[in-house]
Design a protein around this motif. Structure first.
Motif, mmCIF file in Angstrom:
data_model
loop_
_atom_site.group_PDB
_atom_site.id
_atom_site.type_symbol
_atom_site.label_atom_id
_atom_site.label_comp_id
_atom_site.label_asym_id
_atom_site.label_seq_id
_atom_site.Cartn_x
_atom_site.Cartn_y
_atom_site.Cartn_z
ATOM 1 N N PHE A 42 0.812 -1.218 0.000
ATOM 2 C CA PHE A 42 0.000 0.000 0.000
ATOM 3 C C PHE A 42 0.848 1.272 0.000
ATOM 4 N N GLN A 43 2.147 1.093 -0.142
ATOM 5 C CA GLN A 43 3.089 2.211 -0.217
ATOM 6 C C GLN A 43 2.887 3.213 0.920
ATOM 7 N N MET A 44 2.971 2.686 2.145
ATOM 8 C CA MET A 44 2.850 3.553 3.317
ATOM 9 C C MET A 44 3.876 3.146 4.356
ATOM 10 N N THR A 45 3.996 3.964 5.362
ATOM 11 C CA THR A 45 4.955 3.689 6.427
ATOM 12 C C THR A 45 4.468 2.533 7.301
ATOM 13 N N LEU A 46 5.396 1.918 8.007
ATOM 14 C CA LEU A 46 5.017 0.861 8.951
ATOM 15 C C LEU A 46 4.074 1.392 10.021
ATOM 16 N N THR A 47 4.358 2.603 10.502
ATOM 17 C CA THR A 47 3.510 3.206 11.534
ATOM 18 C C THR A 47 2.085 3.390 11.028
ATOM 19 N N GLY A 48 1.952 3.880 9.807
ATOM 20 C CA GLY A 48 0.616 4.065 9.220
ATOM 21 C C GLY A 48 -0.109 2.747 9.066
ATOM 22 N N MET A 49 0.606 1.720 8.596
ATOM 23 C CA MET A 49 -0.026 0.406 8.412
ATOM 24 C C MET A 49 -0.420 -0.191 9.752
ATOM 25 N N LYS A 50 0.425 -0.036 10.766
ATOM 26 C CA LYS A 50 0.098 -0.557 12.096
ATOM 27 C C LYS A 50 -1.201 0.058 12.611
ATOM 28 N N LYS A 51 -1.384 1.343 12.365
ATOM 29 C CA LYS A 51 -2.613 2.013 12.818
ATOM 30 C C LYS A 51 -3.836 1.435 12.107
ATOM 31 N N HIS A 52 -3.725 1.207 10.804
ATOM 32 C CA HIS A 52 -4.847 0.610 10.059
ATOM 33 C C HIS A 52 -5.147 -0.792 10.574
#
Length: 115
Positions: A42-52
């Motif tokens: 999804f071309q995002m940061t690990l932090t962003g993915m963890k939140k999702h």
């Protein structure tokens, strides 16, 4: 004012309101994945993915398991049965109302052509 409260449905629909989270569900439907691979997809940061993923976990739609340094995600066992039933009940309601409206319009058109 009557309010409808169903925490499980509220959590599910809130989680599914985001396109990225729906995409995560689609991706996990094809197989388990690490948060890192999901972030890459999804071309995002690990932090962003963890939140999702946390939002999806709270809704019971995804479960995670940490083995060593890798956190793997998979679909939750709860599924979407309650959500599908809610949607189907409301789809039937809308369908019935539109059918009633069609009947009213037909009657009005018939009355108009009789005049």
């Amino acid at each position: 004012m009557v309010q409808y409260v169903s925490p499980p449905l509220d959590l599910s629909f809130a989680a599914l309101s985001d396109a990225t989270r729906r995409g995560i569900i689609d991706q996990l439907g094809r197989g388990d994945a690490s948060i890192t691979s999901l972030a890459d997809t999804f071309q995002m940061t690990l932090t962003g993915m963890k939140k999702h993923v946390q939002v999806l976990e709270r809704a019971g739609l995804v479960v995670t398991q940490k083995v060593g340094r890798v956190r793997t995600c998979k679909l939750g066992k709860r599924g979407l049965k309650a959500e599908a039933e809610w949607i189907e009940a409301h789809r039937k309601l809308f369908e019935a109302r539109f059918e009633a409206l069609d009947e009213i319009i037909s009657e009005m058109q018939q009355e108009g052509s009789d005049d």
